[in-house]
Design a protein around this motif. Structure first.
Motif, mmCIF file in Angstrom:
data_model
loop_
_atom_site.group_PDB
_atom_site.id
_atom_site.type_symbol
_atom_site.label_atom_id
_atom_site.label_comp_id
_atom_site.label_asym_id
_atom_site.label_seq_id
_atom_site.Cartn_x
_atom_site.Cartn_y
_atom_site.Cartn_z
ATOM 1 N N SER A 1 0.998 -1.222 -0.110
ATOM 2 C CA SER A 1 -0.062 0.040 -0.085
ATOM 3 C C SER A 1 0.805 1.255 -0.271
ATOM 4 C CB SER A 1 -0.858 -0.127 1.056
ATOM 5 O OG SER A 1 -1.740 1.151 1.431
ATOM 6 N N ILE A 2 0.602 2.006 -1.103
ATOM 7 C CA ILE A 2 1.587 3.506 -1.091
ATOM 8 C C ILE A 2 0.438 4.489 -1.186
ATOM 9 C CG2 ILE A 2 2.885 4.716 -2.560
ATOM 10 C CD1 ILE A 2 4.139 2.061 -3.834
ATOM 11 N N ASP A 3 0.810 5.511 -0.177
ATOM 12 C CA ASP A 3 -0.060 6.479 -0.208
ATOM 13 C C ASP A 3 0.859 7.936 -0.215
ATOM 14 O OD1 ASP A 3 -2.177 8.320 -0.132
ATOM 15 O OD2 ASP A 3 -2.926 7.567 2.025
ATOM 16 N N ALA A 4 1.084 8.442 -1.235
ATOM 17 C CA ALA A 4 2.212 9.287 -1.497
ATOM 18 C C ALA A 4 1.188 10.412 -1.930
ATOM 19 C CB ALA A 4 3.413 9.135 -2.211
ATOM 20 N N PRO A 5 1.829 11.736 -1.760
ATOM 21 C CA PRO A 5 1.199 13.070 -2.330
ATOM 22 C C PRO A 5 0.781 12.829 -3.675
ATOM 23 C CG PRO A 5 3.100 13.907 -1.098
ATOM 24 C CD PRO A 5 3.260 12.451 -1.390
ATOM 25 N N ASN A 6 1.303 12.282 -4.700
ATOM 26 C CA ASN A 6 0.961 12.166 -5.926
ATOM 27 C C ASN A 6 0.684 10.831 -6.438
ATOM 28 O OD1 ASN A 6 1.421 15.040 -6.386
ATOM 29 N ND2 ASN A 6 3.488 14.676 -6.705
ATOM 30 N N VAL A 7 0.852 9.858 -5.626
ATOM 31 C CA VAL A 7 0.663 8.459 -5.876
ATOM 32 C C VAL A 7 -0.001 7.682 -4.865
ATOM 33 C CG1 VAL A 7 1.997 6.334 -6.713
ATOM 34 C CG2 VAL A 7 2.862 8.378 -7.536
ATOM 35 N N THR A 8 -1.074 6.801 -5.487
ATOM 36 C CA THR A 8 -1.454 5.788 -4.474
ATOM 37 C C THR A 8 -1.567 4.628 -5.117
ATOM 38 O OG1 THR A 8 -3.677 6.520 -5.029
ATOM 39 C CG2 THR A 8 -2.848 7.475 -3.061
ATOM 40 N N PHE A 9 -1.237 3.529 -4.539
ATOM 41 C CA PHE A 9 -1.336 2.075 -5.223
ATOM 42 C C PHE A 9 -1.584 1.067 -4.214
ATOM 43 C CE2 PHE A 9 1.063 -1.818 -6.491
ATOM 44 C CZ PHE A 9 0.438 -2.056 -7.732
ATOM 45 N N ALA A 10 -2.217 0.117 -4.739
ATOM 46 C CA ALA A 10 -2.630 -0.902 -3.510
ATOM 47 C C ALA A 10 -2.438 -2.176 -4.318
ATOM 48 C CB ALA A 10 -3.980 -0.507 -3.052
ATOM 49 N N LEU A 11 -1.810 -3.269 -3.674
ATOM 50 C CA LEU A 11 -1.903 -4.636 -4.293
ATOM 51 C C LEU A 11 -2.580 -5.468 -3.195
ATOM 52 C CD1 LEU A 11 -1.000 -6.461 -6.306
ATOM 53 C CD2 LEU A 11 1.338 -6.794 -5.317
ATOM 54 N N GLN A 12 -3.586 -6.254 -3.507
ATOM 55 C CA GLN A 12 -4.069 -7.348 -2.711
ATOM 56 C C GLN A 12 -3.709 -8.573 -3.142
ATOM 57 O OE1 GLN A 12 -8.021 -5.745 -2.534
ATOM 58 N NE2 GLN A 12 -7.702 -4.605 -0.839
ATOM 59 N N ALA B 1 -4.932 -5.247 -8.175
ATOM 60 C CA ALA B 1 -4.240 -3.849 -7.955
ATOM 61 C C ALA B 1 -5.021 -2.633 -8.531
ATOM 62 C CB ALA B 1 -2.807 -3.935 -8.831
ATOM 63 N N LYS B 2 -4.631 -1.390 -7.688
ATOM 64 C CA LYS B 2 -5.435 -0.144 -8.291
ATOM 65 C C LYS B 2 -4.444 1.098 -7.842
ATOM 66 C CE LYS B 2 -9.817 2.243 -7.164
ATOM 67 N NZ LYS B 2 -10.961 2.034 -6.613
ATOM 68 N N ASP B 3 -4.437 1.873 -8.940
ATOM 69 C CA ASP B 3 -3.402 2.890 -8.748
ATOM 70 C C ASP B 3 -4.480 4.445 -8.617
ATOM 71 O OD1 ASP B 3 -4.325 3.809 -11.162
ATOM 72 O OD2 ASP B 3 -2.466 3.325 -12.215
ATOM 73 N N HIS B 4 -3.541 5.248 -8.539
ATOM 74 C CA HIS B 4 -4.022 6.689 -8.119
ATOM 75 C C HIS B 4 -4.854 7.101 -9.393
ATOM 76 C CE1 HIS B 4 -0.387 7.260 -10.609
ATOM 77 N NE2 HIS B 4 -0.842 8.574 -10.790
ATOM 78 N N LEU B 5 -4.878 6.613 -10.711
ATOM 79 C CA LEU B 5 -5.633 6.910 -11.513
ATOM 80 C C LEU B 5 -7.132 6.268 -11.747
ATOM 81 C CD1 LEU B 5 -3.017 7.576 -14.256
ATOM 82 C CD2 LEU B 5 -3.881 9.331 -13.035
#
Length: 92
Positions: free
Chosen positions: A35-46, A70-74
């Motif tokens: 799980s990544i939650d950064a100012p310009n990027v989010t990403f999750a891999l389950q 998987a799901k990204d910030h877009l």
């Protein structure tokens, strides 16, 4: 300075984390692997794990990965699932 981090997994599941730690995980269920939650990027891999089936058809105590999502910030997403029928065709 650029730091390259890579995680991986194999087998029943053996996991190498982004900080290069190795371990075996035989949990049963659905988990967040990254799980990544950064100012310009989010990403999750389950991932989903299920009990492995032995060659004789009986259930093993070990688990295997059977699905990933998987799901990204877009809002782009992907779902991959093991074909349990082993007939080479999608169930969807």
């Amino acid at each position: 300075m650029c730091i390259y981090l890579a995680g991986s997994f194999w087998g029943d599941p053996h996991i190498r984390t982004l900080d290069a730690t190795n371990y075996t995980f035989n949990g049963l269920g659905e988990y967040v692997l990254l799980s990544i939650d950064a100012p310009n990027v989010t990403f999750a891999l389950q991932a989903r794990t299920e009990r492995a089936i032995k060659k004789d058809g009986n259930l093993s105590d070990a688990t295997i990965f059977t699905a990933f999502a998987a799901k990204d910030h877009l809002n782009s997403s992907v779902h991959i699932e093991l074909n349990t029928d082993k007939d080479g065709e999608s169930n969807q």
